[in-house]
Design a protein around this motif. Structure first.
Motif, mmCIF file in Angstrom:
data_model
loop_
_atom_site.group_PDB
_atom_site.id
_atom_site.type_symbol
_atom_site.label_atom_id
_atom_site.label_comp_id
_atom_site.label_asym_id
_atom_site.label_seq_id
_atom_site.Cartn_x
_atom_site.Cartn_y
_atom_site.Cartn_z
ATOM 1 N N LEU A 1 -34.418 44.747 8.637
ATOM 2 C CA LEU A 1 -34.255 44.880 7.192
ATOM 3 C C LEU A 1 -34.122 43.513 6.518
ATOM 4 C CD1 LEU A 1 -31.823 47.943 7.032
ATOM 5 C CD2 LEU A 1 -34.257 47.891 6.437
ATOM 6 N N LEU A 2 -33.486 42.564 7.206
ATOM 7 C CA LEU A 2 -33.371 41.224 6.647
ATOM 8 C C LEU A 2 -34.739 40.562 6.556
ATOM 9 C CD1 LEU A 2 -31.551 38.992 5.594
ATOM 10 C CD2 LEU A 2 -31.190 38.246 7.967
ATOM 11 N N PHE A 3 -35.546 40.705 7.603
ATOM 12 C CA PHE A 3 -36.922 40.196 7.564
ATOM 13 C C PHE A 3 -37.726 40.890 6.464
ATOM 14 C CE2 PHE A 3 -36.641 38.518 12.039
ATOM 15 C CZ PHE A 3 -37.051 37.232 11.727
ATOM 16 N N ALA A 4 -37.601 42.215 6.397
ATOM 17 C CA ALA A 4 -38.370 42.972 5.407
ATOM 18 C C ALA A 4 -37.968 42.607 3.981
ATOM 19 C CB ALA A 4 -38.187 44.469 5.650
ATOM 20 N N SER A 5 -36.662 42.453 3.751
ATOM 21 C CA SER A 5 -36.206 42.059 2.415
ATOM 22 C C SER A 5 -36.722 40.674 2.041
ATOM 23 C CB SER A 5 -34.674 42.077 2.357
ATOM 24 O OG SER A 5 -34.171 43.366 2.653
ATOM 25 N N SER A 6 -36.743 39.776 3.002
ATOM 26 C CA SER A 6 -37.270 38.432 2.754
ATOM 27 C C SER A 6 -38.761 38.481 2.461
ATOM 28 C CB SER A 6 -37.001 37.532 3.960
ATOM 29 O OG SER A 6 -35.621 37.449 4.240
ATOM 30 N N LEU A 7 -39.481 39.344 3.174
ATOM 31 C CA LEU A 7 -40.911 39.490 2.921
ATOM 32 C C LEU A 7 -41.180 40.001 1.513
ATOM 33 C CD1 LEU A 7 -43.888 39.580 3.786
ATOM 34 C CD2 LEU A 7 -43.436 41.815 4.813
ATOM 35 N N LEU B 1 -46.791 48.853 11.328
ATOM 36 C CA LEU B 1 -48.213 49.173 11.385
ATOM 37 C C LEU B 1 -48.806 49.226 9.980
ATOM 38 C CD1 LEU B 1 -48.260 51.950 14.151
ATOM 39 C CD2 LEU B 1 -49.160 49.627 14.320
ATOM 40 N N GLY B 2 -48.048 49.770 9.032
ATOM 41 C CA GLY B 2 -48.521 49.780 7.647
ATOM 42 C C GLY B 2 -48.688 48.378 7.092
ATOM 43 N N ILE B 3 -47.720 47.493 7.386
ATOM 44 C CA ILE B 3 -47.813 46.109 6.936
ATOM 45 C C ILE B 3 -49.020 45.423 7.555
ATOM 46 C CG2 ILE B 3 -46.664 43.855 6.983
ATOM 47 C CD1 ILE B 3 -44.011 45.349 6.941
ATOM 48 N N MET B 4 -49.211 45.634 8.865
ATOM 49 C CA MET B 4 -50.311 44.976 9.566
ATOM 50 C C MET B 4 -51.662 45.449 9.036
ATOM 51 S SD MET B 4 -51.198 45.069 13.640
ATOM 52 C CE MET B 4 -51.753 46.771 13.445
ATOM 53 N N ILE B 5 -51.817 46.754 8.827
ATOM 54 C CA ILE B 5 -53.077 47.275 8.307
ATOM 55 C C ILE B 5 -53.358 46.726 6.913
ATOM 56 C CG2 ILE B 5 -54.254 49.386 7.564
ATOM 57 C CD1 ILE B 5 -52.797 50.849 9.823
ATOM 58 N N SER B 6 -52.317 46.701 6.074
ATOM 59 C CA SER B 6 -52.477 46.160 4.723
ATOM 60 C C SER B 6 -52.870 44.684 4.765
ATOM 61 C CB SER B 6 -51.173 46.339 3.943
ATOM 62 O OG SER B 6 -51.204 45.645 2.715
ATOM 63 N N SER B 7 -52.213 43.913 5.630
ATOM 64 C CA SER B 7 -52.512 42.482 5.710
ATOM 65 C C SER B 7 -53.931 42.241 6.239
ATOM 66 C CB SER B 7 -51.489 41.786 6.611
ATOM 67 O OG SER B 7 -50.182 41.901 6.082
ATOM 68 N N PHE C 1 -46.815 34.989 8.281
ATOM 69 C CA PHE C 1 -45.820 34.513 9.248
ATOM 70 C C PHE C 1 -44.672 35.509 9.402
ATOM 71 C CE2 PHE C 1 -46.891 29.724 8.561
ATOM 72 C CZ PHE C 1 -48.059 29.916 9.267
ATOM 73 N N LEU C 2 -44.190 36.039 8.277
ATOM 74 C CA LEU C 2 -43.066 36.978 8.324
ATOM 75 C C LEU C 2 -43.463 38.278 9.021
ATOM 76 C CD1 LEU C 2 -41.563 36.436 4.760
ATOM 77 C CD2 LEU C 2 -40.498 35.838 6.934
ATOM 78 N N GLY C 3 -44.663 38.771 8.737
ATOM 79 C CA GLY C 3 -45.127 39.968 9.420
ATOM 80 C C GLY C 3 -45.234 39.762 10.921
ATOM 81 N N CYS C 4 -45.683 38.587 11.316
ATOM 82 C CA CYS C 4 -45.765 38.261 12.740
ATOM 83 C C CYS C 4 -44.371 38.180 13.365
ATOM 84 C CB CYS C 4 -46.503 36.940 12.917
ATOM 85 S SG CYS C 4 -46.673 36.393 14.624
ATOM 86 N N ALA C 5 -43.414 37.561 12.660
ATOM 87 C CA ALA C 5 -42.051 37.457 13.179
ATOM 88 C C ALA C 5 -41.398 38.836 13.298
ATOM 89 C CB ALA C 5 -41.210 36.560 12.269
ATOM 90 N N LEU D 1 -51.415 38.140 16.678
ATOM 91 C CA LEU D 1 -50.154 38.315 17.392
ATOM 92 C C LEU D 1 -49.422 39.562 16.909
ATOM 93 C CD1 LEU D 1 -48.189 37.232 19.472
ATOM 94 C CD2 LEU D 1 -47.203 35.744 17.715
ATOM 95 N N SER D 2 -49.483 39.843 15.605
ATOM 96 C CA SER D 2 -48.878 41.067 15.072
ATOM 97 C C SER D 2 -49.527 42.299 15.678
ATOM 98 C CB SER D 2 -49.012 41.101 13.547
ATOM 99 O OG SER D 2 -48.335 40.018 12.948
ATOM 100 N N LEU D 3 -50.849 42.270 15.804
ATOM 101 C CA LEU D 3 -51.566 43.398 16.391
ATOM 102 C C LEU D 3 -51.138 43.638 17.832
ATOM 103 C CD1 LEU D 3 -53.794 45.546 16.275
ATOM 104 C CD2 LEU D 3 -55.432 43.759 16.902
ATOM 105 N N VAL D 4 -51.022 42.570 18.613
ATOM 106 C CA VAL D 4 -50.625 42.708 20.013
ATOM 107 C C VAL D 4 -49.203 43.257 20.121
ATOM 108 C CG1 VAL D 4 -50.150 41.431 22.135
ATOM 109 C CG2 VAL D 4 -52.197 40.906 20.807
ATOM 110 N N CYS D 5 -48.270 42.688 19.364
ATOM 111 C CA CYS D 5 -46.866 43.111 19.450
ATOM 112 C C CYS D 5 -46.689 44.551 18.979
ATOM 113 C CB CYS D 5 -45.985 42.168 18.629
ATOM 114 S SG CYS D 5 -45.841 40.499 19.305
ATOM 115 N N ASN D 6 -47.324 44.933 17.891
ATOM 116 C CA ASN D 6 -47.200 46.303 17.402
ATOM 117 C C ASN D 6 -47.835 47.301 18.360
ATOM 118 O OD1 ASN D 6 -45.820 45.655 15.023
ATOM 119 N ND2 ASN D 6 -47.713 45.227 13.928
#
Length: 371
Positions: free
Chosen positions: A82-88, A269-275, A139-143, A230-235
Motif C-alpha cells: 500500500l505504501l508503494f501503491a500510494s507513492s505511485l 497485473l492491472g498495473i502491468m497491463i496498463s503500463s 520503476f515503482l511498478g517494477c519494485a 522484470l514486472s512481467l517475470v515477477c508477476n
C-alpha cells in the motif's frame, strides 16, 4: 534587392516554365492550408484540459482509498504494498498536474506553426518532467512486483528483509534514480527540444540528432522496457505460485492469508497491463526514431514525428488508468460484482469465502465477535 526578369510569352518554353512555377506555388499553398488545419485539429486545448481534469480526479480518489487502507493495515504485510501503491498514485498525480499545467500554458500562448529555434527554460523543465514522471511509474511498478514476488514465494525472507523504513528508503532511491536520468542534459548528455506540434518537449530524436541524444534515448527506452520485462517475470511467478497454492488445498487459515496476496497480484497485473499498453509504443517509437538517424529522409522524419505524438499521448493515459486499477480491483468491488452477476447474497457459502469476506478490517471484527 530583387532582380526583374523579362519573359517572352511568345516562347513556348517560357510559358511552360511559368505554368510549372504557378502550379508549384498553388501546391505549396494547399499544403500550407492543410498543415494549418492539421495543427488546429491536433492541438485542441479542450482535450488537454479534459484529460488533465480526469487524471487529477481519478488519482485523488485512488490516493484517498489507498491512504485509508494503509492507516488500517499499517502493521500487516500488505502495508508495504500500500505504501508503494500510494507513492505511485501520488507520483502519477504530480506527473499529471505539473507537465499538464506547462502544456496548457503553451496552448494559451498560441501554437506556433514552425519549430522554435531553441529550447528555452520552459522546454527544459517540461522535457525533464516528462522523463522523470515517465520513469517513476515504471520503476515503482517494477519494485512493487518484485516485493510481491518475494512475499509470495519467500514469506519468511520477506518478513525479515522488508520493513517500513527500508520501503521508504527504496522509494527515495527510485525517485532519485529517475531524477538523475532526467537531469542528464545538464551535463550535456542529450538535449530536450520542442516536439511537433511544438506544445511539448522531449529528448531530441529528429533534426540533427547527435550521438549523445541517441545514447540518452537508448537509456530511457532500455530502462523503461527492462522495468516492464522484470514486472512481467515477477508477476508471472507470483501468479503461478498462488495458483499452485490453491490447487494444493491448504488449510482455511492459510487460504485466508493468501487472499491479500491474490488481491495485490491482481492489482499488479492491472498495473502491468496498463503500463505495457500505454508505454511500449512510445519506447518502441523512440528506438525506431534513432535507427539510422543520420540517413533519414524528410518523409521518414515526418512519419516518426507522427508516431512520437501518438506515443506520448498514449503514455499520458497511463496516469489516468493506474488509479482506476485500485478503485475497481478491490475485494469490496469484486464482491459486489459477484453478487450482481450470480444473485447470491449469502457470501459465507459461496466460493468467495477465499477472498476473506468483508472489508479490509473484517478479520479484526470477526475476531472480536468470536471472543
Amino acid at each position: 534587392m530583387l532582380s526583374i526578369h523579362h519573359c517572352n510569352f511568345s516562347d513556348p518554353d517560357a510559358v511552360s516554365a511559368l505554368s510549372n512555377q504557378t502550379q508549384a506555388v498553388v501546391e505549396v499553398a494547399a499544403v500550407g492550408r492543410k498543415e494549418n488545419r492539421s495543427i488546429t485539429t491536433r492541438t485542441n486545448p479542450a482535450a488537454a484540459g479534459l484529460s488533465l481534469t480526469l487524471g487529477v480526479l481519478s488519482n485523488i480518489v485512488a490516493l484517498f482509498i489507498l491512504a485509508k487502507a494503509y492507516n488500517r493495515l499499517r502493521r500487516r504485510s500488505k502495508a508495504t504494498f500500500l505504501l508503494f501503491a500510494s507513492s505511485l498514485v501520488a507520483t502519477d498525480l504530480a506527473g499529471h498536474i505539473i507537465p499538464g499545467a506547462v502544456v496548457l500554458r503553451l496552448y494559451s500562448n498560441g501554437v506556433s506553426q514552425n519549430q522554435p529555434s531553441h529550447a528555452d527554460a520552459t522546454c527544459q523543465f517540461l522535457g525533464g518532467s516528462m522523463v522523470f514522471f515517465g520513469l517513476c511509474p515504471l520503476f515503482l511498478g517494477c519494485a512493487m512486483a518484485t516485493e510481491r514476488c518475494l512475499g509470495v514465494t519467500q514469506p519468511l525472507l520477506h518478513a525479515r528483509l522488508i520493513s517500513s523504513t527500508r520501503t521508504k528508503i527504496a522509494l527515495v532511491l527510485i525517485w532519485l534514480a529517475a531524477l538523475a536520468v532526467a537531469l542528464l542534459p545538464v551535463i550535456r548528455l542529450g538535449e530536450y527540444t520542442y516536439q511537433y506540434p511544438w506544445t511539448w518537449c522531449f529528448i531530441r530524436v529528429l533534426g540533427g540528432t547527435a550521438d549523445t541524444d541517441v545514447a540518452f534515448m537508448l537509456l530511457f527506452s532500455a530502462l523503461g522496457l527492462a522495468s516492464l520485462a522484470l514486472s512481467l517475470v515477477c508477476n508471472t511467478v507470483s501468479g503461478i505460485t498462488l495458483v499452485l497454492a490453491r490447487l494444493r488445498k491448504r488449510k482455511c487459515h492459510l487460504r485466508t492469508a493468501k487472499s491479500h496476496d491474490i488481491e495485490m497480484v491482481v492489482q499488479l497485473l492491472g498495473i502491468m497491463i496498463s503500463s505495457c499498453i500505454c508505454w511500449i509504443p512510445l519506447l518502441i517509437f523512440g528506438l525506431m526514431s534513432i535507427i539510422n538517424c543520420h540517413n533519414r529522409s524528410a518523409e521518414d522524419d515526418e512519419r516518426y514525428r507522427t508516431l512520437m505524438v501518438m506515443g506520448v499521448r498514449l503514455a499520458s493515459y497511463n496516469q489516468i488508468l493506474d488509479p482506476w486499477v485500485y478503485i475497481l480491483l478491490r475485494r469490496a468491488v469484486l464482491r459486489k460484482i459477484y453478487q450482481l452477476t450470480t444473485g447470491r447474497t449469502n457470501m459465507r457459502v459461496s466460493t468467495l469465502r477465499r477472498w476473506e469476506i468483508g472489508s479490509l478490517q473484517s478479520s479484526e471484527k470477526n475476531t472480536v465477535k468470536r471472543i
